[in-house]
Design a protein around this motif. Structure first.
Motif, PDB file in Angstrom:
ATOM      1  N   ALA A  28       3.023   3.340   4.852  1.00  0.00           N
ATOM      2  CA  ALA A  28       2.744   2.254   5.791  1.00  0.00           C
ATOM      3  C   ALA A  28       3.587   1.013   5.519  1.00  0.00           C
ATOM      4  CB  ALA A  28       1.256   1.880   5.721  1.00  0.00           C
ATOM      5  N   ALA A  29       4.027   0.830   4.271  1.00  0.00           N
ATOM      6  CA  ALA A  29       4.643  -0.441   3.882  1.00  0.00           C
ATOM      7  C   ALA A  29       6.140  -0.371   3.613  1.00  0.00           C
ATOM      8  CB  ALA A  29       3.944  -0.985   2.631  1.00  0.00           C
ATOM      9  N   ALA A  30       6.691   0.825   3.431  1.00  0.00           N
ATOM     10  CA  ALA A  30       8.087   0.932   2.990  1.00  0.00           C
ATOM     11  C   ALA A  30       9.088   0.396   4.005  1.00  0.00           C
ATOM     12  CB  ALA A  30       8.419   2.383   2.657  1.00  0.00           C
ATOM     13  N   GLY A  31       8.699   0.339   5.274  1.00  0.00           N
ATOM     14  CA  GLY A  31       9.615  -0.189   6.270  1.00  0.00           C
ATOM     15  C   GLY A  31       9.805  -1.689   6.176  1.00  0.00           C
ATOM     16  N   LEU A  32       8.901  -2.364   5.473  1.00  0.00           N
ATOM     17  CA  LEU A  32       8.959  -3.821   5.382  1.00  0.00           C
ATOM     18  C   LEU A  32       9.311  -4.334   3.987  1.00  0.00           C
ATOM     19  CD1 LEU A  32       5.803  -4.805   7.476  1.00  0.00           C
ATOM     20  CD2 LEU A  32       8.192  -4.939   8.187  1.00  0.00           C
ATOM     21  N   PHE A  33       9.005  -3.549   2.963  1.00  0.00           N
ATOM     22  CA  PHE A  33       9.120  -4.046   1.599  1.00  0.00           C
ATOM     23  C   PHE A  33       9.864  -3.063   0.714  1.00  0.00           C
ATOM     24  CE2 PHE A  33       5.048  -5.566   3.339  1.00  0.00           C
ATOM     25  CZ  PHE A  33       5.315  -6.922   3.340  1.00  0.00           C
ATOM     26  N   HIS A  34      10.290  -3.563  -0.427  1.00  0.00           N
ATOM     27  CA  HIS A  34      10.759  -2.709  -1.516  1.00  0.00           C
ATOM     28  C   HIS A  34       9.546  -2.427  -2.396  1.00  0.00           C
ATOM     29  CE1 HIS A  34      12.856  -2.447  -5.651  1.00  0.00           C
ATOM     30  NE2 HIS A  34      12.900  -1.263  -5.073  1.00  0.00           N
ATOM     31  N   LEU A  35       9.174  -1.157  -2.519  1.00  0.00           N
ATOM     32  CA  LEU A  35       7.984  -0.770  -3.265  1.00  0.00           C
ATOM     33  C   LEU A  35       8.374  -0.107  -4.578  1.00  0.00           C
ATOM     34  CD1 LEU A  35       5.952   0.870  -0.360  1.00  0.00           C
ATOM     35  CD2 LEU A  35       5.835  -1.491  -1.133  1.00  0.00           C
ATOM     36  N   VAL A  36       7.670  -0.457  -5.631  1.00  0.00           N
ATOM     37  CA  VAL A  36       7.867   0.156  -6.944  1.00  0.00           C
ATOM     38  C   VAL A  36       6.496   0.593  -7.452  1.00  0.00           C
ATOM     39  CG1 VAL A  36       8.705  -0.115  -9.302  1.00  0.00           C
ATOM     40  CG2 VAL A  36       9.811  -1.382  -7.440  1.00  0.00           C
ATOM     41  N   ALA A  37       6.338   1.897  -7.718  1.00  0.00           N
ATOM     42  CA  ALA A  37       5.079   2.428  -8.255  1.00  0.00           C
ATOM     43  C   ALA A  37       5.347   2.986  -9.643  1.00  0.00           C
ATOM     44  CB  ALA A  37       4.520   3.505  -7.336  1.00  0.00           C
ATOM     45  N   LEU A  38       4.668   2.451 -10.629  1.00  0.00           N
ATOM     46  CA  LEU A  38       4.890   2.819 -12.018  1.00  0.00           C
ATOM     47  C   LEU A  38       3.874   3.859 -12.473  1.00  0.00           C
ATOM     48  CD1 LEU A  38       6.245   2.238 -14.824  1.00  0.00           C
ATOM     49  CD2 LEU A  38       4.502   0.453 -15.134  1.00  0.00           C
ATOM     50  N   ASP A  39       4.348   4.912 -13.150  1.00  0.00           N
ATOM     51  CA  ASP A  39       3.465   5.758 -13.950  1.00  0.00           C
ATOM     52  C   ASP A  39       3.254   5.012 -15.264  1.00  0.00           C
ATOM     53  OD1 ASP A  39       3.346   7.865 -12.114  1.00  0.00           O
ATOM     54  OD2 ASP A  39       5.012   8.956 -13.024  1.00  0.00           O
ATOM     55  N   GLN A  40       2.078   4.430 -15.452  1.00  0.00           N
ATOM     56  CA  GLN A  40       1.850   3.660 -16.668  1.00  0.00           C
ATOM     57  C   GLN A  40       1.809   4.588 -17.884  1.00  0.00           C
ATOM     58  OE1 GLN A  40      -0.644  -0.042 -16.027  1.00  0.00           O
ATOM     59  NE2 GLN A  40      -1.483   1.239 -14.388  1.00  0.00           N
ATOM     60  N   ARG A  41       2.092   4.024 -19.041  1.00  0.00           N
ATOM     61  CA  ARG A  41       2.178   4.839 -20.263  1.00  0.00           C
ATOM     62  C   ARG A  41       0.991   5.797 -20.364  1.00  0.00           C
ATOM     63  NH1 ARG A  41       1.825   1.671 -25.726  1.00  0.00           N
ATOM     64  NH2 ARG A  41       3.563   0.485 -24.844  1.00  0.00           N
ATOM     65  N   GLY A  42       1.289   7.025 -20.776  1.00  0.00           N
ATOM     66  CA  GLY A  42       0.236   8.033 -20.902  1.00  0.00           C
ATOM     67  C   GLY A  42      -0.141   8.704 -19.607  1.00  0.00           C
ATOM     68  N   HIS A  43       0.523   8.354 -18.511  1.00  0.00           N
ATOM     69  CA  HIS A  43       0.176   8.871 -17.186  1.00  0.00           C
ATOM     70  C   HIS A  43       1.414   9.429 -16.486  1.00  0.00           C
ATOM     71  CE1 HIS A  43      -3.065   5.957 -18.033  1.00  0.00           C
ATOM     72  NE2 HIS A  43      -3.819   6.647 -17.193  1.00  0.00           N
ATOM     73  N   GLY A  44       1.168  10.347 -15.550  1.00  0.00           N
ATOM     74  CA  GLY A  44       2.247  10.861 -14.723  1.00  0.00           C
ATOM     75  C   GLY A  44       3.376  11.437 -15.550  1.00  0.00           C
TER      76      GLY A  44
END
Length: 280
Positions: free
Chosen positions: A49-65
């Motif tokens: 929904a938001a990528a067309g308007l913003f630069h998005l960064v989603a982090l796998d926090q330590r110990g995750h993903g």
């Protein structure tokens, strides 16, 4: 990737941390922080929904993903926020809008309190600034009793359903596909480090609320048992510039229970900001 995201690793303190990005760098950056036991894929629908308007960064926090685990376990608020500081320093040249759910929301608040020159706004989703003792007991119980291995991914989907009662079945299956990895014996193993549950910090961020200068949107699932409306309003009064919004048909995982309602509330908040995260 098919969803338009592209992944990369950054190294902070000798630890490789994985993140995914959408949209064009140079636009206002929205930095996404998942909750305990989740990973960056919980933000996929919001990113759509938001990528067309913003630069998005989603982090796998330590110990995750796909990020490294901390050995020996190091999963305090300071540990996580130290990672966040390093990742933002390497990936975001200007100010940043922080969107966090549960544990990730606490990390966003802590970062905003200590980096007012970098934090343009915070979306704080569904957790008290100082989680009560029962929250710690719940996670310790999960550490002791949550299966580490599953014969069928549907068993994990059924567990997620208990916590996200309104989420679409297809979404839960997609999240399970990223949350699990195949073991050598053919069974499915949780991808996150179970020690994150046992070492959940005793966060106490009430005292720093008054230090947060940027606007804050407090989001609560209307059926949440983790953040009551009373506690959400108490947080609002402790912040300089904050408001509360409740999302219907949503429990604690508000962004998966009602993705459209969550995205609508967050996008309305972000697009109303006078400065969309540009250089300070």
């Amino acid at each position: 990737m098919e969803d338009g995201s592209y992944g990369r690793y950054v190294t902070v303190g000798g630890r490789r941390l994985h993140l995914r990005q959408w949209g064009e760098p140079g636009r206002a950056t929205v930095f996404l922080l998942h909750g305990i036991g989740d990973d960056s894929h919980v933000w996929d629908l919001f990113a759509g929904a938001a990528a067309g308007l913003f630069h998005l960064v989603a982090l796998d926090q330590r110990g995750h993903g796909l990020s490294d685990w901390a050995v020996p376990p190091a999963y305090t608020c300071r540990d996580y926020v130290s990672d966040l500081e390093g990742v933002i320093e390497q990936t975001v040249p200007g100010r940043v809008i922080l969107v966090g759910h549960s544990m990730g929301a606490l990390h966003a608040l802590d970062y905003a309190a200590h980096h007012p020159e970098r934090a343009a706004a915070v979306v704080h989703a569904d957790i008290e600034a100082t989680p009560p003792e029962w929250n710690k007991r719940y996670l310790t119980n999960l550490y002791e009793n949550l299966p580490r291995l599953y014969d069928d991914p549907e068993d994990y989907v059924a567990w997620m359903r208990k916590n996200s009662p309104h989420a679409e079945e297809g979404l839960l299956r997609r999240l399970a596909a990223h949350a699990l990895t195949r073991s050598e014996d053919g069974r499915w193993r949780l991808r996150y480090d179970p020690e994150v549950l046992r070492h959940f910090d005793r966060y106490d961020l009430k005292a720093c609320l008054g230090e947060i200068a940027c606007p804050v949107l407090i989001v609560r699932g209307r059926e949440s048992k983790v953040l009551s409306l009373e506690k959400a309003e108490e947080m609002r009064r402790g912040l300089r510039r904050a408001r509360v919004v409740e999302i219907p048909d949503a429990a604690h995982p508000v962004h998966t229970d009602n993705p459209q309602g969550f995205a609508g509330a967050v996008m309305t908040f972000i697009t109303s900001l006078p400065d969309l995260g540009g250089p300070s």
